[in-house]
Design a protein around this motif. Structure first.
Motif, PDB file in Angstrom:
ATOM      1  N   GLU A 172       0.914  -1.128   0.031  1.00  0.00           N
ATOM      2  CA  GLU A 172       0.056   0.102  -0.038  1.00  0.00           C
ATOM      3  C   GLU A 172       0.820   1.323  -0.042  1.00  0.00           C
ATOM      4  O   GLU A 172       0.531   2.291  -0.439  1.00  0.00           O
ATOM      5  CB  GLU A 172      -1.023   0.029   1.050  1.00  0.00           C
ATOM      6  CG  GLU A 172      -1.995   1.273   1.320  1.00  0.00           C
ATOM      7  CD  GLU A 172      -3.297   1.053   2.013  1.00  0.00           C
ATOM      8  OE1 GLU A 172      -2.856   0.779   3.456  1.00  0.00           O
ATOM      9  OE2 GLU A 172      -4.255   1.217   1.574  1.00  0.00           O
ATOM     10  N   PRO A 173       1.955   1.344   0.772  1.00  0.00           N
ATOM     11  CA  PRO A 173       2.507   2.383   0.841  1.00  0.00           C
ATOM     12  C   PRO A 173       3.036   3.287  -0.672  1.00  0.00           C
ATOM     13  O   PRO A 173       2.630   4.434  -0.815  1.00  0.00           O
ATOM     14  CB  PRO A 173       3.898   2.348   1.590  1.00  0.00           C
ATOM     15  CG  PRO A 173       3.438   1.328   2.404  1.00  0.00           C
ATOM     16  CD  PRO A 173       2.325   0.425   1.694  1.00  0.00           C
ATOM     17  N   PRO A 174       3.503   2.558  -1.727  1.00  0.00           N
ATOM     18  CA  PRO A 174       3.730   3.100  -3.003  1.00  0.00           C
ATOM     19  C   PRO A 174       2.585   3.542  -3.536  1.00  0.00           C
ATOM     20  O   PRO A 174       2.444   4.514  -4.315  1.00  0.00           O
ATOM     21  CB  PRO A 174       4.596   2.158  -3.814  1.00  0.00           C
ATOM     22  CG  PRO A 174       4.599   0.847  -3.124  1.00  0.00           C
ATOM     23  CD  PRO A 174       4.164   1.244  -1.480  1.00  0.00           C
ATOM     24  N   ILE A 175       1.433   2.852  -3.448  1.00  0.00           N
ATOM     25  CA  ILE A 175       0.000   3.108  -3.950  1.00  0.00           C
ATOM     26  C   ILE A 175      -0.244   4.364  -3.545  1.00  0.00           C
ATOM     27  O   ILE A 175      -0.974   5.434  -4.015  1.00  0.00           O
ATOM     28  CB  ILE A 175      -0.685   2.183  -3.906  1.00  0.00           C
ATOM     29  CG1 ILE A 175      -0.315   1.009  -4.532  1.00  0.00           C
ATOM     30  CG2 ILE A 175      -2.216   2.387  -4.262  1.00  0.00           C
ATOM     31  CD1 ILE A 175      -1.247  -0.563  -4.405  1.00  0.00           C
ATOM     32  N   LEU A 176      -0.086   4.690  -2.086  1.00  0.00           N
ATOM     33  CA  LEU A 176      -0.651   6.012  -1.496  1.00  0.00           C
ATOM     34  C   LEU A 176       0.324   7.093  -1.940  1.00  0.00           C
ATOM     35  O   LEU A 176      -0.191   8.113  -2.102  1.00  0.00           O
ATOM     36  CB  LEU A 176      -0.444   5.859   0.064  1.00  0.00           C
ATOM     37  CG  LEU A 176      -1.449   4.810   0.468  1.00  0.00           C
ATOM     38  CD1 LEU A 176      -1.430   4.720   2.279  1.00  0.00           C
ATOM     39  CD2 LEU A 176      -2.917   5.286   0.420  1.00  0.00           C
ATOM     40  N   GLU A 177       1.564   6.741  -2.126  1.00  0.00           N
ATOM     41  CA  GLU A 177       2.401   7.827  -2.732  1.00  0.00           C
ATOM     42  C   GLU A 177       1.852   8.140  -4.209  1.00  0.00           C
ATOM     43  O   GLU A 177       1.815   9.612  -4.391  1.00  0.00           O
ATOM     44  CB  GLU A 177       3.803   7.142  -3.014  1.00  0.00           C
ATOM     45  CG  GLU A 177       4.708   7.630  -1.822  1.00  0.00           C
ATOM     46  CD  GLU A 177       4.811   8.866  -1.480  1.00  0.00           C
ATOM     47  OE1 GLU A 177       5.407   9.838  -2.394  1.00  0.00           O
ATOM     48  OE2 GLU A 177       4.433   9.414  -0.534  1.00  0.00           O
ATOM     49  N   LEU A 178       1.406   7.469  -4.996  1.00  0.00           N
ATOM     50  CA  LEU A 178       0.871   7.877  -6.226  1.00  0.00           C
ATOM     51  C   LEU A 178      -0.438   8.868  -6.039  1.00  0.00           C
ATOM     52  O   LEU A 178      -0.688   9.675  -6.595  1.00  0.00           O
ATOM     53  CB  LEU A 178       0.491   6.539  -6.935  1.00  0.00           C
ATOM     54  CG  LEU A 178      -0.179   6.883  -8.406  1.00  0.00           C
ATOM     55  CD1 LEU A 178       0.758   7.443  -9.282  1.00  0.00           C
ATOM     56  CD2 LEU A 178      -0.706   5.536  -8.999  1.00  0.00           C
ATOM     57  N   ALA A 179      -1.085   8.472  -4.976  1.00  0.00           N
ATOM     58  CA  ALA A 179      -2.521   9.384  -4.711  1.00  0.00           C
ATOM     59  C   ALA A 179      -2.068  10.489  -4.089  1.00  0.00           C
ATOM     60  O   ALA A 179      -2.316  11.576  -4.828  1.00  0.00           O
ATOM     61  CB  ALA A 179      -3.173   8.486  -3.783  1.00  0.00           C
ATOM     62  N   THR A 180      -0.971  10.694  -3.273  1.00  0.00           N
ATOM     63  CA  THR A 180      -0.274  12.049  -3.015  1.00  0.00           C
ATOM     64  C   THR A 180       0.153  12.744  -4.007  1.00  0.00           C
ATOM     65  O   THR A 180      -0.071  14.008  -4.324  1.00  0.00           O
ATOM     66  CB  THR A 180       0.916  11.973  -1.725  1.00  0.00           C
ATOM     67  OG1 THR A 180       0.295  10.930  -0.766  1.00  0.00           O
ATOM     68  CG2 THR A 180       1.290  12.878  -1.273  1.00  0.00           C
ATOM     69  N   MET A 213      -7.421  -7.817   2.202  1.00  0.00           N
ATOM     70  CA  MET A 213      -6.671  -6.586   2.557  1.00  0.00           C
ATOM     71  C   MET A 213      -6.178  -6.252   1.085  1.00  0.00           C
ATOM     72  O   MET A 213      -5.972  -5.003   0.773  1.00  0.00           O
ATOM     73  CB  MET A 213      -5.846  -6.731   3.768  1.00  0.00           C
ATOM     74  CG  MET A 213      -5.513  -5.345   4.493  1.00  0.00           C
ATOM     75  SD  MET A 213      -6.743  -4.411   5.006  1.00  0.00           S
ATOM     76  CE  MET A 213      -7.053  -4.875   6.414  1.00  0.00           C
ATOM     77  N   MET A 214      -5.449  -7.353   0.436  1.00  0.00           N
ATOM     78  CA  MET A 214      -4.553  -7.124  -0.626  1.00  0.00           C
ATOM     79  C   MET A 214      -5.371  -6.560  -1.716  1.00  0.00           C
ATOM     80  O   MET A 214      -5.190  -5.403  -2.499  1.00  0.00           O
ATOM     81  CB  MET A 214      -3.942  -8.510  -1.054  1.00  0.00           C
ATOM     82  CG  MET A 214      -2.880  -8.042  -2.222  1.00  0.00           C
ATOM     83  SD  MET A 214      -1.489  -7.153  -1.756  1.00  0.00           S
ATOM     84  CE  MET A 214      -0.596  -8.428  -0.555  1.00  0.00           C
ATOM     85  N   VAL A 215      -6.605  -7.056  -1.959  1.00  0.00           N
ATOM     86  CA  VAL A 215      -7.663  -6.851  -2.803  1.00  0.00           C
ATOM     87  C   VAL A 215      -7.730  -5.215  -2.735  1.00  0.00           C
ATOM     88  O   VAL A 215      -8.048  -4.537  -3.541  1.00  0.00           O
ATOM     89  CB  VAL A 215      -8.659  -7.611  -3.014  1.00  0.00           C
ATOM     90  CG1 VAL A 215      -9.784  -6.993  -4.061  1.00  0.00           C
ATOM     91  CG2 VAL A 215      -8.193  -8.858  -3.737  1.00  0.00           C
ATOM     92  N   SER A 216      -8.254  -4.975  -1.550  1.00  0.00           N
ATOM     93  CA  SER A 216      -8.820  -3.662  -1.061  1.00  0.00           C
ATOM     94  C   SER A 216      -7.544  -2.640  -1.488  1.00  0.00           C
ATOM     95  O   SER A 216      -7.927  -1.571  -1.980  1.00  0.00           O
ATOM     96  CB  SER A 216      -8.953  -3.484   0.655  1.00  0.00           C
ATOM     97  OG  SER A 216      -9.854  -4.521   0.760  1.00  0.00           O
ATOM     98  N   VAL A 217      -6.260  -2.791  -1.209  1.00  0.00           N
ATOM     99  CA  VAL A 217      -5.168  -2.094  -1.389  1.00  0.00           C
ATOM    100  C   VAL A 217      -5.248  -1.899  -3.010  1.00  0.00           C
ATOM    101  O   VAL A 217      -4.910  -0.944  -3.428  1.00  0.00           O
ATOM    102  CB  VAL A 217      -3.935  -2.673  -0.727  1.00  0.00           C
ATOM    103  CG1 VAL A 217      -2.642  -2.172  -1.340  1.00  0.00           C
ATOM    104  CG2 VAL A 217      -3.998  -2.448   0.604  1.00  0.00           C
ATOM    105  N   LEU A 218      -5.000  -2.975  -3.673  1.00  0.00           N
ATOM    106  CA  LEU A 218      -5.102  -2.872  -5.080  1.00  0.00           C
ATOM    107  C   LEU A 218      -6.237  -2.087  -5.949  1.00  0.00           C
ATOM    108  O   LEU A 218      -5.811  -1.731  -6.932  1.00  0.00           O
ATOM    109  CB  LEU A 218      -4.944  -4.522  -5.646  1.00  0.00           C
ATOM    110  CG  LEU A 218      -3.470  -5.092  -5.318  1.00  0.00           C
ATOM    111  CD1 LEU A 218      -3.706  -6.545  -5.908  1.00  0.00           C
ATOM    112  CD2 LEU A 218      -2.279  -4.398  -5.537  1.00  0.00           C
TER     113      LEU A 218
END
Ligand code: GTB
Length: 217
Positions: A109-117, A166-171
């Motif tokens: 999740e952290p790099p995915i959140l970075e993309l949102a930021t 949790m993984m599906v939710s993150v993806l």
């Protein structure tokens, strides 16, 4: 005893199910536990009554009797440990499923959140265009590894578990970026998660809040 969770009064995602109450709703649906939802405004989240439940002034929270929890990882684990359906009985398989929950939250999740930021909050900064490819490549690096692990399996470790939830939710957060489709087995994995009746009920319930209608059925 009633379970009460909190959710956005009006989710900024427009009902796409990306706010984290959807994960908690999904977990409760998977284990067949009824729940109530208290809707919170952005202002209400920072007021003392909500801060007493969530020190960082966010959603979701979970209350049952005199127990109040925050953090979706903790909430989903709590639900999974107390009700059958989200964790295997075998002790080692159970520990591995919990490991996948942590992997989803702490590694994927952290790099995915970075993309949102990078896109939502920093998109207007002069360095944003130069940085974006680096952020996307950090996501690709993780997805490549995850894709290699999943291979042709349906779920990460045997049957569907809280780790997959949790993984599906993150993806799911990546769907609109197009990056997920670069990994067809991961895209299919997410589609499998979304096809679960429990996920559909959770999604419909959060959408009903956004459009201001009670869920049908
Ligand atoms: N680590 C915590 C957890 O897992 O529970 C993080 C909780 C969190 O980020 N909550 C967000 C929140 O309350 C909502 S879910 N934000 C308000 C605030 O901090 O003031 C994150 C979220 C928000 C919006 C979208 N969206 O619009 O697409 C997606 C996800």
């Amino acid at each position: 005893m009633t379970i009460t969770i909190t959710a956005f009064e009006r989710s900024p995602d427009g009902g796409k199910g990306l706010a984290r109450d959807t994960r908690v709703r999904w977990a409760l649906e998977e284990v067949g536990q009824a729940y109530e939802v208290r809707l919170v405004s952005f202002r209400g989240m920072k007021e003392p009554a909500h801060l007493a439940l969530h020190p960082f002034g966010q959603i979701p929270t979970y209350e049952k009797g005199d127990l109040a929890l925050f953090e979706t990882g903790s909430i989903v684990l709590h639900i999974a440990e107390r009700h059958a359906g989200l964790l295997p009985d075998d002790a080692n398989a159970r520990a591995r499923a919990i490991t996948w929950m942590f992997a989803a939250l702490n590694t994927v999740e952290p790099p995915i959140l970075e993309l949102a930021t990078a896109t939502l909050l920093e998109g207007d900064k002069p360095w944003s265009r130069e940085r974006l490819p680096l952020v996307e490549d950090r996501i690709r690096n993780r997805l490549k590894q995850l894709s290699a692990h999943l291979g042709s399996a349906d779920w990460l470790d045997g049957g569907f578990s809280a780790g997959d939830l949790m993984m599906v939710s993150v993806l799911l957060r990546l769907k609109s970026s197009g990056i997920l489709n670069e990994y067809p087995n991961l895209a299919a994995y997410v589609t499998r998660g979304e096809a679960r009746p429990a996920y559909k009920r959770a999604f419909d319930a959060q959408l009903a809040v956004y459009i201001g209608k009670p869920p049908s059925g």
